[in-house]
Design an enzyme around this catalytic site. Structure first.
Site, PDB file in Angstrom:
ATOM      1  N   ASP A 111       0.872  -1.268  -0.431  1.00  0.00           N
ATOM      2  CA  ASP A 111       0.287  -0.052  -0.051  1.00  0.00           C
ATOM      3  C   ASP A 111       0.969   1.025   0.061  1.00  0.00           C
ATOM      4  O   ASP A 111       1.821   1.366   0.244  1.00  0.00           O
ATOM      5  CB  ASP A 111      -0.476   0.228   1.770  1.00  0.00           C
ATOM      6  CG  ASP A 111      -1.565   1.019   1.341  1.00  0.00           C
ATOM      7  OD1 ASP A 111      -2.311   1.356   0.470  1.00  0.00           O
ATOM      8  OD2 ASP A 111      -2.314   1.414   2.142  1.00  0.00           O
ATOM      9  N   GLU A 157       2.070   4.409  -4.103  1.00  0.00           N
ATOM     10  CA  GLU A 157       2.770   5.824  -5.452  1.00  0.00           C
ATOM     11  C   GLU A 157       3.854   6.676  -5.762  1.00  0.00           C
ATOM     12  O   GLU A 157       4.457   6.937  -6.117  1.00  0.00           O
ATOM     13  CB  GLU A 157       1.064   6.621  -4.914  1.00  0.00           C
ATOM     14  CG  GLU A 157      -0.161   6.614  -5.229  1.00  0.00           C
ATOM     15  CD  GLU A 157      -0.642   5.619  -4.153  1.00  0.00           C
ATOM     16  OE1 GLU A 157       0.354   5.499  -3.163  1.00  0.00           O
ATOM     17  OE2 GLU A 157      -1.513   4.694  -4.276  1.00  0.00           O
ATOM     18  N   ASP A 215      -9.106   4.006  -2.150  1.00  0.00           N
ATOM     19  CA  ASP A 215     -10.154   4.497  -1.070  1.00  0.00           C
ATOM     20  C   ASP A 215     -11.142   5.408  -1.771  1.00  0.00           C
ATOM     21  O   ASP A 215     -10.930   6.181  -1.477  1.00  0.00           O
ATOM     22  CB  ASP A 215      -9.212   5.261   0.352  1.00  0.00           C
ATOM     23  CG  ASP A 215      -8.264   4.271   0.364  1.00  0.00           C
ATOM     24  OD1 ASP A 215      -8.100   3.692   0.476  1.00  0.00           O
ATOM     25  OD2 ASP A 215      -7.106   4.671   1.044  1.00  0.00           O
TER      26      ASP A 215
HETATM   27  C1  GLC Z   1      -4.272   3.195   2.997  1.00  0.00           C
HETATM   28  C2  GLC Z   1      -4.812   2.152   2.419  1.00  0.00           C
HETATM   29  C3  GLC Z   1      -6.224   1.409   2.926  1.00  0.00           C
HETATM   30  C4  GLC Z   1      -5.126   0.725   4.248  1.00  0.00           C
HETATM   31  C5  GLC Z   1      -4.893   2.609   4.670  1.00  0.00           C
HETATM   32  C6  GLC Z   1      -4.416   1.992   6.326  1.00  0.00           C
HETATM   33  O1  GLC Z   1      -5.556   3.955   3.368  1.00  0.00           O
HETATM   34  O2  GLC Z   1      -5.771   2.615   1.005  1.00  0.00           O
HETATM   35  O3  GLC Z   1      -6.750   0.354   2.385  1.00  0.00           O
HETATM   36  O4  GLC Z   1      -6.458   0.254   4.829  1.00  0.00           O
HETATM   37  O5  GLC Z   1      -4.281   3.015   4.663  1.00  0.00           O
HETATM   38  O6  GLC Z   1      -2.670   1.110   6.619  1.00  0.00           O
END
Ligand code: GLC
Length: 805
Positions: free
Chosen positions: A407, A410, A485
């Site tokens: 995650d 980017e 998200d």
């Molecule tokens: C980001 C991710 C999400 C995750 C969060 C905490 O917002 O996109 O899926 O739960 O981080 O790790």
């Protein structure tokens, strides 16, 4: 100044006339008298690459997107010099290059129809801010032309009239018009007069695409640096264009383990251990199938990757094993930001070995993410990737984690205006050092690649499973993905449907959305409708953020629980069907979801449809996207279709109303299809499969279907230990013949087929198996007559008595 429009600036420069031509095997060089060189590569008969320089020579040719396994080679290559043009002719394409201005026109070599034509063609502008060029291309957009693809854009499927850019961005609670979001997939398919072609602009700088938005008859694309470097694919079938692009940028390196196609439950965050166990045991108690449970960032010690919070999870190895004994595979999140902490071994190692990204002036790139201030590994350095992959040993080999979720790659940085690295950060780029302007869009891809290498190393002999949020073209080789998200709204359900289809036609089929919505809380009805859609998405995961209440299948009312169970059960029944489709994706690059335009591009009614799609090859699904609906209008593609619930046969090529109360959704099966099904299991491998059901949908005429099987995990299938069964069905008014052809060395555990006939217009009177009359008694199943036969028949021949009224 960032140039936002292709036209805006008056400083455009153009190639002048061609003064020289050279050929070097499959590469053709056209040199203009102002130092512009066009390098045209004939990759395949239907695939040409166009690459331009403005300075008289080319830089090192390197791409993260293109796979070394791409097929290359052509059957024909003729080059002719004419008075005003050069002509390049392959067996599929004829390409004209104008001598006076280097403009390109591409024709179908067989019927000589124009497929694509440069408008201004290649041009560029000097960028004073960066000291380089903004490279641009414009092509003629014809009346009636449509455009598709471009990754995860959250808006209408047909891109015509829109402009988009590619710069991967953390986009919490993005909207329908937010652009760009998490992915950069600079590939689109154009469709005009029944002929489809594709353009892949392999440039990792921030790029933009304008589909007849600024000027009605022009489609253009440009990037803030790098080369004008694009591939042109010709179909004429859209499916062939997508397959060809997927071949070039890479099919997944292997099949996912079958469990990864089951249902996944996730939340930010399930902790401590007792909470995780409560969730998993509720799934089993309520008999809702589920294969994967996720650990979000709270499992770590102070959000340090590769550590555990021992007060929440005192003995992770034991917990992971206990979960596995109950059929749950544990998937853990890993982010790129490494906490600045001299006592933390991952930080120490990276610091000692000089693995962190640095600013142009030599300082480390420091940014805030979940753990506070962090440094970030430079995943574009192969040595760093190798080190990173080694970090997974304990997590995978020892603790037994089965999948890793990447995650924030980017990379996302908090509390800074651009939410990512500044432009000047330096990257190795596999020995082609550059700034973040060039590496930004591939940073997440290289992180996912390094993670994939780690899983491959330590999960062996099992197959790795990785999920990523950020991606560039080619990332599908290593990992699955989700759409980031999103929000618990009906509009986001519409967006999720489009994104999964769009990803599939952008070569990245193993995708899904946060079911139910990440931000906000869905009502039960929205949640149920979203699970219905997710049932038909290759990646099938519920996920939500911590602050908005619970999102487990039982968090709403009992009706919702029952509907969710019913749909997840359908998914588990369809696993062999989906697995077969996945095999086709891995083997041929065939998209797992087919938007109607991809399924039947000759029917213009499909060009602007967004909601209906084909799951695999033969199942048509259409989600309900509004509250209080008792059904909806939908378009059925041409041909005959069976209503999945009632077996009513309807004729397609028209829009119609379909009833679908909250416990249902419109699902149709193509007439003639043979759909393989598993019994319902609570998780993959719960039961030994001794029998596969074949749902045979009678058709007067012919149709073929497939069933792929292997060990559902491991790599033996790559050595021939798989079986591929091809069924060809041929129906007449009083008989039905199914021929089975089998290839591969794998002998699956199932021994029998339970054949369930749907829509058979006669009563079975005689059954011949491989020309021998059998004394088999048909029995009645839910939807019609059934027989049970041994799996290894070559021909099943059914004869009928009288027509059933
Ligand atoms: C980001 C991710 C999400 C995750 C969060 C905490 O917002 O996109 O899926 O739960 O981080 O790790």
């Amino acid at each position: 100044m960032i140039i936002n429009t292709e036209l805006e600036n008056k400083g455009n420069l153009f190639p002048s006339k061609i003064i020289d031509f050279k050929k070097d095997v499959d590469k053709l060089y056209f040199t203009a008298d102002n130092d512009v060189i066009l390098e045209l590569t004939v990759v395949r008969d239907s695939l040409l690459r166009f690459r331009y320089t403005t300075v008289g020579n080319f830089k090192n040719d390197f791409s993260y997107a293109i796979t070394k396994y791409a097929s290359i080679g052509y059957n024909k290559l003729e080059i002719e010099e004419k008075e005003n043009t050069y002509e390049i002719i392959t067996s599929k394409l004829r390409c004209e290059i104008s001598k006076s201005d280097m403009k390109i026109s591409i024709y179908d070599a067989i019927d000589d129809v124009l497929i694509s034509q440069d408008e201004r063609g290649f041009h560029w502008e000097e960028s004073y801010e960066h000291g380089g060029n903004v490279v641009k291309m414009s092509k003629v957009s014809r009346d009636g032309e449509s455009y598709y693809g471009l990754g995860d854009k959250p808006n209408h499927l047909n891109l015509k009239g829109k402009r988009y850019s590619n710069w991967v961005s953390d986009s919490y609670a993005f909207g329908k018009d937010t652009d760009p979001i998490y992915k950069a997939i600079p590939f689109y398919t154009g469709l005009h007069q029944g002929k489809a072609y594709g353009v892949f602009f392999d440039n990792t700088f921030e790029s933009s695409f304008d589909f007849a938005h600024e000027r009605r008859n022009v489609t253009s694309f440009w990037a803030q640096g790098g080369e004008m470097n694009y591939y042109f694919f010709y179909g004429p079938k859209m499916n062939d264009v997508v397959e060809s692009y997927t071949d070039l940028t890479g099919k997944p390196h292997h099949l996912p383990p079958l469990w990864a196609l089951g249902f996944h439950q996730c939340k930010w965050s399930y902790y401590p251990e007792s909470k995780v166990k409560e969730i998993t045991s509720t799934f089993r108690k309520l008999q809702i199938p589920c294969d994967a449970i996720y650990l979000d960032i709270d499992y770590m010690e102070g959000f340090r990757c590769f550590t555990w919070n021992k007060s929440y999870f005192p003995d992770p190895k034991r917990m992971v094993k206990e979960l596995l004994d109950d059929g749950f595979k544990t998937v853990a999140i890993i982010d790129p930001g490494i906490k600045i902490d001299k006592t933390y071994s991952v930080f120490q190692e990276a610091l000692e070995n000089d693995y962190f990204c640095k600013r142009a002036d030599g300082d480390y790139m420091k940014g805030k993410v979940w753990p506070g201030e962090c440094y970030f590994p430079d995943f574009t350095n192969p040595e760093v990737r190798d080190w990173w992959s080694g970090l997974f040993q304990e997590l995978i080999e020892d603790i037994g984690i089965k999948g890793v979720w990447n995650d924030m790659n980017e990379p996302a940085v908090m509390e800074v205006p651009n939410k990512t690295f500044p432009d000047d950060v330096r990257h190795d780029y596999d020995g082609n050092p550059c700034s973040h302007r060039k590496a930004h869009n591939i940073y997440g891809m290289q992180m996912a690649r390094a993670t994939y290498q780690g899983l491959k190393r330590y999960s062996f002999p099992k197959r790795p499973f990785v999920i990523t949020r950020s991606a560039y073209s080619g990332t599908q080789r290593y990992t699955s993905t989700w759409t980031g998200d999103n929000v618990a709204t009906w509009e986001h359900l519409w967006i999720a449907n489009i994104q999964a289809q769009r990803m599939a036609m952008s070569g990245f089929s193993f995708a899904g959305s946060d079911i139910g919505g990440f931000a906000g809380q869905p009502q039960g009805e929205l949640f149920a409708r979203w699970v219905q859609l997710g049932t038909f998405h290759p990646f099938f995961r519920v996920h939500s953020s911590g602050d908005h209440g619970d999102q487990e299948p039982w968090a709403f009312d009992e009706d919702v629980t029952n509907i969710v169970r019913k749909f997840i059960e359908i998914r588990y029944q369809l696993l062999p069907y989906l697995y077969t489709a996945f095999w086709n994706y891995v083997d041929h690059g065939t998209p797992l979801l087919k938007s109607l335009v991809l399924y039947d591009q000759d029917d213009v009614q499909t060009h602007y449809r967004t909601d209906e799609f084909i799951f695999g090859e033969q199942i048509l699904a259409c989600p309900i996207l509004e509250p209080n609906a008792k059904g909806r209008r939908m378009y059925l593609p041409k041909g005959k279709w069976y209503d999945y619930w009632t077996d009513t046969v309807v004729k397609g090529g028209r829009e119609m109303w379909v009833d679908a109360d909250i416990d249902s959704m419109p699902i149709y099966v193509k007439a003639g299809a043979i759909i393989p099904k598993y019994p319902i299991q609570q998780y993959v491998g719960e039961k030994e499969i001794t029998e596969i059901t074949l749902d045979v949908y009678y058709k007067k005429g012919k149709e073929s279907s497939e069933l792929y099987s292997d060990a559902n995990d491991g790599f033996d299938y790559t050595k021939g230990r798989y079986s591929l069964r091809n069924f060809s069905l041929s129906g007449k008014s009083k008989q039905l013949i199914i021929n089975q052809h089998k290839e591969g060395k794998f002998d699956a555990t199932f021994q029998k087929f339970n054949i369930q006939f749907h829509g058979l217009p006669f009563e079975i009177s005689e059954i011949y198996l491989d020309n021998e009359k059998m004394e088999i008694e048909p029995f009645d199943s839910e939807k019609g007559q059934s027989i049970r036969i041994c799996k290894n028949f070559s021909q099943l021949h059914i004869k009928g008595k009288e027509v059933i009224k």
